[in-house]
Design a protein around this motif. Structure first.
Motif, PDB file in Angstrom:
ATOM      1  N   MET A  77     -22.416  86.134 -74.596  1.00 47.79           N
ATOM      2  CA  MET A  77     -22.792  84.774 -74.203  1.00 47.79           C
ATOM      3  C   MET A  77     -22.282  83.837 -75.281  1.00 47.79           C
ATOM      4  O   MET A  77     -22.381  84.139 -76.480  1.00 47.79           O
ATOM      5  N   ARG A  79     -22.236  79.623 -76.429  1.00 50.78           N
ATOM      6  CA  ARG A  79     -22.798  78.300 -76.207  1.00 50.78           C
ATOM      7  C   ARG A  79     -22.125  77.307 -77.143  1.00 50.78           C
ATOM      8  O   ARG A  79     -22.035  77.539 -78.350  1.00 50.78           O
ATOM      9  N   ASP A  82     -25.046  71.733 -77.292  1.00 50.59           N
ATOM     10  CA  ASP A  82     -26.273  71.880 -76.505  1.00 50.59           C
ATOM     11  C   ASP A  82     -25.987  72.142 -75.027  1.00 50.59           C
ATOM     12  O   ASP A  82     -26.878  72.000 -74.181  1.00 50.59           O
ATOM     13  N   ASN A  83     -24.747  72.504 -74.694  1.00 51.89           N
ATOM     14  CA  ASN A  83     -24.408  72.861 -73.321  1.00 51.89           C
ATOM     15  C   ASN A  83     -25.098  74.178 -72.969  1.00 51.89           C
ATOM     16  O   ASN A  83     -25.526  74.918 -73.845  1.00 51.89           O
ATOM     17  N   LYS A  84     -25.149  74.474 -71.684  1.00 52.97           N
ATOM     18  CA  LYS A  84     -25.764  75.746 -71.283  1.00 52.97           C
ATOM     19  C   LYS A  84     -24.907  76.907 -71.775  1.00 52.97           C
ATOM     20  O   LYS A  84     -23.684  76.795 -71.890  1.00 52.97           O
ATOM     21  N   ALA A  85     -25.567  78.006 -72.095  1.00 49.16           N
ATOM     22  CA  ALA A  85     -24.849  79.208 -72.534  1.00 49.16           C
ATOM     23  C   ALA A  85     -24.030  79.747 -71.369  1.00 49.16           C
ATOM     24  O   ALA A  85     -24.469  79.722 -70.213  1.00 49.16           O
ATOM     25  N   ILE A  86     -22.842  80.244 -71.677  1.00 50.50           N
ATOM     26  CA  ILE A  86     -21.928  80.760 -70.662  1.00 50.50           C
ATOM     27  C   ILE A  86     -21.802  82.266 -70.848  1.00 50.50           C
ATOM     28  O   ILE A  86     -21.443  82.735 -71.928  1.00 50.50           O
ATOM     29  N   SER A  87     -22.087  83.017 -69.790  1.00 46.92           N
ATOM     30  CA  SER A  87     -21.894  84.460 -69.818  1.00 46.92           C
ATOM     31  C   SER A  87     -20.423  84.737 -69.576  1.00 46.92           C
ATOM     32  O   SER A  87     -19.844  84.267 -68.595  1.00 46.92           O
ATOM     33  N   GLU A 101     -14.488  77.259 -67.909  1.00 46.33           N
ATOM     34  CA  GLU A 101     -15.600  76.365 -68.219  1.00 46.33           C
ATOM     35  C   GLU A 101     -15.746  76.158 -69.734  1.00 46.33           C
ATOM     36  O   GLU A 101     -16.046  75.064 -70.206  1.00 46.33           O
ATOM     37  N   GLN A 105     -15.050  72.676 -73.230  1.00 48.60           N
ATOM     38  CA  GLN A 105     -16.186  72.377 -74.106  1.00 48.60           C
ATOM     39  C   GLN A 105     -15.798  72.555 -75.570  1.00 48.60           C
ATOM     40  O   GLN A 105     -16.221  71.783 -76.430  1.00 48.60           O
TER      41      GLN A 105
END
Length: 141
Positions: A77, A79, A82-87, A101, A105
């Protein structure tokens, strides 16, 4: 100590305490390029020991990401700020969708955090993004 908080050192004390609460990040991204002697394909790795992750590109392939796990790349994972964590997914398709994605970022972010399972315990990484976008661009050439 209470007396200091009411006097002229109040601002200095508050700033010092706030600095203790902020985690220290490092900017330790490095580049390693190798050229295959038979195909002339260049493999480029951009790695951080603090983030415990490497981004890589082999020849003209799309970029990919690899963690420092001794066992597998699964459950990684990432991150940014403060963006959402990406799997990052467990197969090439889901990993590429996640990278689509993640990479934008990284271009605008300041901090990159990672987590993954590395039996017998979970590993966590934390690093400044600092020069990572420029180093990733260098891997494209």
């Amino acid at each position: 100590m209470i007396g200091l908080l009411n006097g002229p050192f109040k601002c200095i004390t508050i700033v010092a305490l706030a600095a203790l609460a902020v985690p220290a990040f490092s900017c330790d991204w490095t580049v390693n390029k190798t050229t295959d002697p038979m195909t002339d394909a260049v493999t480029c790795w951009v790695s951080s020991a603090s983030a415990k992750v490497s981004f890589y590109r082999h020849g003209k392939d799309r970029p990919n990401v690899y963690n420092k796990s001794a066992y597998s790349e699964s459950w990684l994972m990432i991150r940014v700020d403060d963006n959402k964590a990406i799997s990052m997914g467990e197969n090439a398709y889901t990993r590429q969708k996640a990278l689509d994605e993640l990479l934008p970022q990284i271009r605008t972010g300041k901090r990159l955090r990672t987590t993954f399972n590395d039996y017998p315990e979970r590993q966590d990484g934390d690093a400044q993004i600092c020069n990572l976008p420029k180093l990733l661009d260098a891997c494209n050439s």
